[in-house]
Design a protein around this motif. Structure first.
Motif, PDB file in Angstrom:
ATOM      1  N   GLY A 312       1.054  -1.454   0.447  1.00  0.00           N
ATOM      2  CA  GLY A 312      -0.197  -0.193  -0.358  1.00  0.00           C
ATOM      3  C   GLY A 312       0.827   1.004   0.189  1.00  0.00           C
ATOM      4  N   ASP A 313       0.403   1.831   0.719  1.00  0.00           N
ATOM      5  CA  ASP A 313       1.442   3.521   0.832  1.00  0.00           C
ATOM      6  C   ASP A 313       2.508   3.568   2.160  1.00  0.00           C
ATOM      7  N   VAL A 314       2.568   1.989   2.763  1.00  0.00           N
ATOM      8  CA  VAL A 314       3.384   2.285   3.772  1.00  0.00           C
ATOM      9  C   VAL A 314       4.690   1.494   3.385  1.00  0.00           C
ATOM     10  N   ILE A 315       5.558   1.822   4.339  1.00  0.00           N
ATOM     11  CA  ILE A 315       7.085   1.352   3.746  1.00  0.00           C
ATOM     12  C   ILE A 315       7.460   1.128   5.827  1.00  0.00           C
ATOM     13  N   ARG A 316       7.772  -0.503   5.281  1.00  0.00           N
ATOM     14  CA  ARG A 316       8.379  -1.542   6.946  1.00  0.00           C
ATOM     15  C   ARG A 316       8.899  -1.858   7.098  1.00  0.00           C
ATOM     16  N   VAL A 317       9.203  -2.033   7.927  1.00  0.00           N
ATOM     17  CA  VAL A 317      10.930  -2.383   8.554  1.00  0.00           C
ATOM     18  C   VAL A 317      11.527  -3.925   9.539  1.00  0.00           C
ATOM     19  N   TYR A 318      11.554  -4.322   8.854  1.00  0.00           N
ATOM     20  CA  TYR A 318      11.689  -6.275   9.710  1.00  0.00           C
ATOM     21  C   TYR A 318      13.311  -6.470   9.854  1.00  0.00           C
ATOM     22  N   ASP A 319      13.278  -7.164  11.728  1.00  0.00           N
ATOM     23  CA  ASP A 319      14.869  -7.457  11.319  1.00  0.00           C
ATOM     24  C   ASP A 319      14.731  -8.409  11.365  1.00  0.00           C
ATOM     25  N   VAL A 320      15.172  -9.027   9.926  1.00  0.00           N
ATOM     26  CA  VAL A 320      14.712 -11.222  10.005  1.00  0.00           C
ATOM     27  C   VAL A 320      16.236 -11.477  10.051  1.00  0.00           C
TER      28      VAL A 320
END
Length: 427
Positions: A312-320
């Motif tokens: 969508g219009d959201v940037i997400r950041v994950y610790d992988v």
């Protein structure tokens, strides 16, 4: 008959109201996010983007490729020649192995592939590439091989050994085993005459191919299907291959990390007996909507255990760092329309007061259908600042207003907008 007409009119009215609500929400969000991410407004909508040095190369729906300074936000060059939206771009070295990326290859809705001189903007060649929209391009530099895919469900191979001759590119093979448009590509050379190729389509099927160069004159590239991956339910929007893993983003609202322990080894044909899996695949990373962009930093020169996604219009950041238990670190409301691409930008800038010294800092560039390119310090995406407190407003009697329109009109007709929506959002 009267009842039937009344039902149809009501249905039409409901759809119209829903569209107005969406338009109003987007206009409100456009106002709220107009300054976040150091936005650069462009004339059209970015369908693809690559970052080279401090420059962004943008494939636009306006039929041009835009060369843009990420430092100043100014357009440096426009590459004109396509007659329909440009969907994909990649770079080729004029001299093999030079690393100069001095030739640009683009693909378009006009079904052609075009090769350009980066320095002069000169159009070197035009190749009728596909029977329908060109969807993706990928180069395998060491093999001097270009791979293209299209809405015609075909993947084609093109010889780059004579790319500067001015003649159309030479077709050196193809595969037509997909039943839907092929949306995304990734590949790695496995020897001087072979590669492993991944092709992802709009049904969610990823096919893995062993591609071999034959000894004919002229030589051609032959493909053998090695495996089919069916872990997505619908469109594969993006893939990233490396470190014995395949990272995929899909319109089924997930990102998946698929172990590829044999990456780079001689592939096993699909007809051979299956070898039991020895690596447990991580669980899907669920999102609230279709994921159209991903940036695994572990596959970049940073080699950091973080994943950035655009859904969508959201940037997400994950610790992988532990792929079996990915941790959501942040959500950044960065755009008012779908994010189409995320790219790492190793920003190089002079150090004030220290002549000859250069500071290198990791940033992220996001592209969106909202008509902006935005720039983010990686550190701020990992730990975004708290949102500003809501403003207190006096209650007033609302005044009649004209119907809200989505800002930053692209100049496309209503029919072209619908076609773009179909291309970007539907199977």
């Amino acid at each position: 008959m009267f009842t039937h007409m009344q039902t149809a009119d009501t249905s039409s009215l409901i759809r119209s109201e829903a569209e107005l609500v969406l338009e109003k929400a987007r206009k409100d969000k456009a106002e709220r996010t107009k300054d976040v991410g150091s936005p650069i407004a462009i004339v059209g909508k970015a369908l693809a983007i690559e970052v080279v040095g401090n420059v962004a190369w943008i494939a636009e729906n306006t039929t041009v490729v835009r060369k843009l300074s990420l430092e100043t936000g100014k357009t440096l060059q426009l590459f004109r020649g396509h007659t329909a939206p440009v969907t994909s771009l990649t770079f080729v070295d004029r001299e093999p192995g030079s690393g100069k990326s001095d030739l640009l290859v683009t693909g378009s809705w006009d079904k052609t592939l075009r090769v350009w001189d980066v320095a002069t903007k000169k159009l070197i060649s035009t190749t009728p590439g596909h029977a329908d929209f060109v969807k993706a391009l990928f180069t395998i530099p060491s093999l001097r091989l270009l791979v293209s895919s299209g809405s015609d469900k075909v993947v084609r191979f093109w010889d780059l050994s004579t790319v500067t001759s001015g003649a159309p590119l030479t077709s050196v093979g193809s595969l037509a085993e997909h039943s839907r448009p092929v949306e995304s590509l990734d590949a790695r050379a496995t020897s001087a005459t072979s590669a492993v190729l991944y092709t992802g389509d709009t049904m969610g099927i990823i096919k893995v191919w062993d591609v071999q160069k034959d000894t004919g004159v002229p030589p051609r590239w032959k493909s053998t299907l090695v495996e089919e991956l069916k872990h997505h339910r619908t469109r594969v929007n993006a893939m990233a291959l490396g470190n014995s893993e395949l990272w995929t983003a899909s319109s089924d609202d997930t990102v998946q990390i698929i172990p590829r322990p044999t990456l780079g080894a001689a592939p096993t044909p699909a007809s051979a007996p299956e070898t039991p899996a020895v690596t447990k695949p991580p669980p899907p990373i669920q999102h609230p909507t279709a994921v159209k962009a991903l940036l695994p930093l572990t596959l970049t020169p940073l080699a950091e255990p973080y994943l950035l996604t655009g859904a969508g219009d959201v940037i997400r950041v994950y610790d992988v760092s532990d792929p079996l238990e990915p941790e959501l670190l942040s959500e950044v409301d960065g755009h008012w329309h779908d994010v189409t691409a995320l790219r790492l930008w190793m920003r190089r800038s002079a150090v004030e007061g220290e002549p000859g010294m250069v500071r290198v800092e990791p940033w992220v560039v996001s592209a969106s259908l909202d008509g902006t390119i935005r720039r983010w310090r990686l550190s701020e995406l990992l730990q975004p600042p708290p949102p500003p407190p809501p403003k207190t407003e006096e209650v007033e009697v609302p005044k009649p207003e004209p119907v809200a329109e989505v800002p930053e009109e692209s100049g496309m007709t209503e029919e072209e907008e619908r076609e773009l929506a179909e291309l970007m959002d539907e199977d």
